[in-house]
Design an enzyme around this catalytic site. Structure first.
Site, PDB file in Angstrom:
ATOM      1  N   GLU A 115       0.902  -1.177  -0.116  1.00  0.00           N
ATOM      2  CA  GLU A 115       0.032   0.052  -0.320  1.00  0.00           C
ATOM      3  C   GLU A 115       0.840   1.207   0.251  1.00  0.00           C
ATOM      4  OE1 GLU A 115      -2.687   1.429  -0.110  1.00  0.00           O
ATOM      5  OE2 GLU A 115      -4.291   0.356   0.717  1.00  0.00           O
ATOM      6  N   ASP A 142      -4.214   5.229   6.253  1.00  0.00           N
ATOM      7  CA  ASP A 142      -4.709   6.431   7.085  1.00  0.00           C
ATOM      8  C   ASP A 142      -5.688   5.754   8.097  1.00  0.00           C
ATOM      9  OD1 ASP A 142      -5.683   8.960   8.057  1.00  0.00           O
ATOM     10  OD2 ASP A 142      -6.381   9.578   6.092  1.00  0.00           O
ATOM     11  N   LYS A 179      -0.008   6.958   8.447  1.00  0.00           N
ATOM     12  CA  LYS A 179      -0.397   8.065   9.278  1.00  0.00           C
ATOM     13  C   LYS A 179      -0.625   8.046  10.527  1.00  0.00           C
ATOM     14  CE  LYS A 179      -2.305  11.098   5.732  1.00  0.00           C
ATOM     15  NZ  LYS A 179      -3.472  11.710   5.099  1.00  0.00           N
ATOM     16  N   VAL A 218      -0.380  14.176   2.052  1.00  0.00           N
ATOM     17  CA  VAL A 218       0.841  14.397   1.550  1.00  0.00           C
ATOM     18  C   VAL A 218       0.626  13.857   0.066  1.00  0.00           C
ATOM     19  CG1 VAL A 218       2.246  13.920   3.564  1.00  0.00           C
ATOM     20  CG2 VAL A 218       1.410  12.011   2.520  1.00  0.00           C
ATOM     21  N   ARG A 242       1.436  12.590  -8.648  1.00  0.00           N
ATOM     22  CA  ARG A 242       2.039  11.342  -8.377  1.00  0.00           C
ATOM     23  C   ARG A 242       3.451  11.157  -8.622  1.00  0.00           C
ATOM     24  NH1 ARG A 242      -2.218   8.021  -6.817  1.00  0.00           N
ATOM     25  NH2 ARG A 242      -4.120   8.308  -8.174  1.00  0.00           N
TER      26      ARG A 242
HETATM   27  P1  IMP Z   1      -7.763   4.550   4.560  1.00  0.00           P
HETATM   28  O1  IMP Z   1      -8.698   3.585   3.967  1.00  0.00           O
HETATM   29  O2  IMP Z   1      -8.123   5.718   5.278  1.00  0.00           O
HETATM   30  O3  IMP Z   1      -6.168   3.877   5.247  1.00  0.00           O
HETATM   31  O4  IMP Z   1      -6.992   5.179   3.225  1.00  0.00           O
HETATM   32  C1  IMP Z   1      -5.845   4.659   2.334  1.00  0.00           C
HETATM   33  C2  IMP Z   1      -5.997   5.316   1.030  1.00  0.00           C
HETATM   34  O5  IMP Z   1      -6.168   6.785   1.121  1.00  0.00           O
HETATM   35  C3  IMP Z   1      -4.556   5.220   0.771  1.00  0.00           C
HETATM   36  O6  IMP Z   1      -4.095   4.002  -0.050  1.00  0.00           O
HETATM   37  C4  IMP Z   1      -4.435   6.624  -0.391  1.00  0.00           C
HETATM   38  O7  IMP Z   1      -5.008   6.159  -1.714  1.00  0.00           O
HETATM   39  C5  IMP Z   1      -5.555   7.502   0.168  1.00  0.00           C
HETATM   40  N1  IMP Z   1      -5.040   8.249   1.205  1.00  0.00           N
HETATM   41  C6  IMP Z   1      -4.977   8.522   2.569  1.00  0.00           C
HETATM   42  N2  IMP Z   1      -4.127   9.746   2.780  1.00  0.00           N
HETATM   43  C7  IMP Z   1      -3.657  10.069   1.848  1.00  0.00           C
HETATM   44  C8  IMP Z   1      -2.624  11.234   1.647  1.00  0.00           C
HETATM   45  O8  IMP Z   1      -2.258  11.901   2.610  1.00  0.00           O
HETATM   46  N3  IMP Z   1      -2.334  11.544   0.375  1.00  0.00           N
HETATM   47  C9  IMP Z   1      -2.809  10.823  -0.739  1.00  0.00           C
HETATM   48  N4  IMP Z   1      -3.631   9.659  -0.799  1.00  0.00           N
HETATM   49  C10 IMP Z   1      -3.836   9.462   0.620  1.00  0.00           C
HETATM   50 MG    MG Z   2      -4.314   3.776  -1.912  1.00  0.00          MG
END
Ligand code: IMP
Ligand code: MG
Length: 187
Positions: free
Chosen positions: A105, A109, A137, A159, A171
């Site tokens: 991954e 987050d 994060k 970020v 990207r």
């Molecule tokens: P989660 O499901 O909240 O853990 O989010 C994960 C996904 O959200 C990551 O694989 C990213 O694609 C996107 N994401 C979360 N935070 C960021 C960030 O700060 N920058 C860019 N993409 C993010």
């Molecule tokens: Mg992702």
């Protein structure tokens, strides 16, 4: 910063991780993975789109045989917060039954995406299933999620760069930048 990329990094972008820092850490992670799987041929599964650069760099420092595949899920769309609704946009091609799998991954987050992926991939009965994330994060993600390999732990800022996007752009930045005008919306 290199001159080529100057024009897409404005004053709102603050350098967080340099190319050199990233490379040094990727080499360490690759060594750890190579050691752990020295008796196996693991399959690394990149989660598109964000993980493509991380996976590409990581495998070039892995010194054992390995395979790769990709899948794509959606949860964020073009917004900056997790909706919690996750769809599989591109399924796996490889058969992972009985294989040693590493899900790769870009960033964890809330952990919702990772949790969904682990559950989905477990159903294929891999021999083992681990999670590697370039970034994690510090947002109090779901404690059920075990991240086996983490590149860097970062604060709750949005970020971009090194595969991570801002509305599908940025990207291609070689380093990682905090976008000062955006806040991560997950609290
Ligand atoms: P989660 O499901 O909240 O853990 O989010 C994960 C996904 O959200 C990551 O694989 C990213 O694609 C996107 N994401 C979360 N935070 C960021 C960030 O700060 N920058 C860019 N993409 C993010
Ligand atoms: Mg992702």
């Amino acid at each position: 910063m290199n001159e080529v990329q100057d024009k897409i990094v404005g004053p709102n972008y603050r350098l967080l991780l340099s190319e050199q820092q990233i490379r040094a850490r990727i080499i360490e992670m690759a060594a750890e993975i190579s050691g752990l799987y020295r008796h196996d041929v693991p399959i690394l599964i990149g989660v598109l789109n964000g993980a493509f650069i991380f996976l590409a760099d990581l495998i070039r420092y892995i010194n054992i045989d390995c395979e790769i595949d990709f899948l794509r899920i959606s949860s964020y769309g073009d917004q900056k917060g997790s909706s919690g609704h996750i769809k599989v946009l591109k399924p796996l091609s490889a058969d992972i039954r009985g294989r040693h799998v590493v899900v790769v991954e870009d960033i964890i987050d809330s952990g919702l995406s990772a949790k969904f992926l682990i559950k989905m991939l477990s159903a294929f009965e891999p021999a083992s299933l681990r999670l590697a994330a370039f970034l994690q994060k510090k947002s109090g993600h779901d404690p059920d999620i075990r991240i086996d390999f983490v590149g860097f732990k970062i604060g709750k800022k949005y970020v971009v760069g090194y595969g991570l996007d801002e509305e599908q752009k940025k990207r291609n930045l070689r380093a990682v930048y905090v976008v000062e005008h955006l806040q991560s919306t997950i609290n």
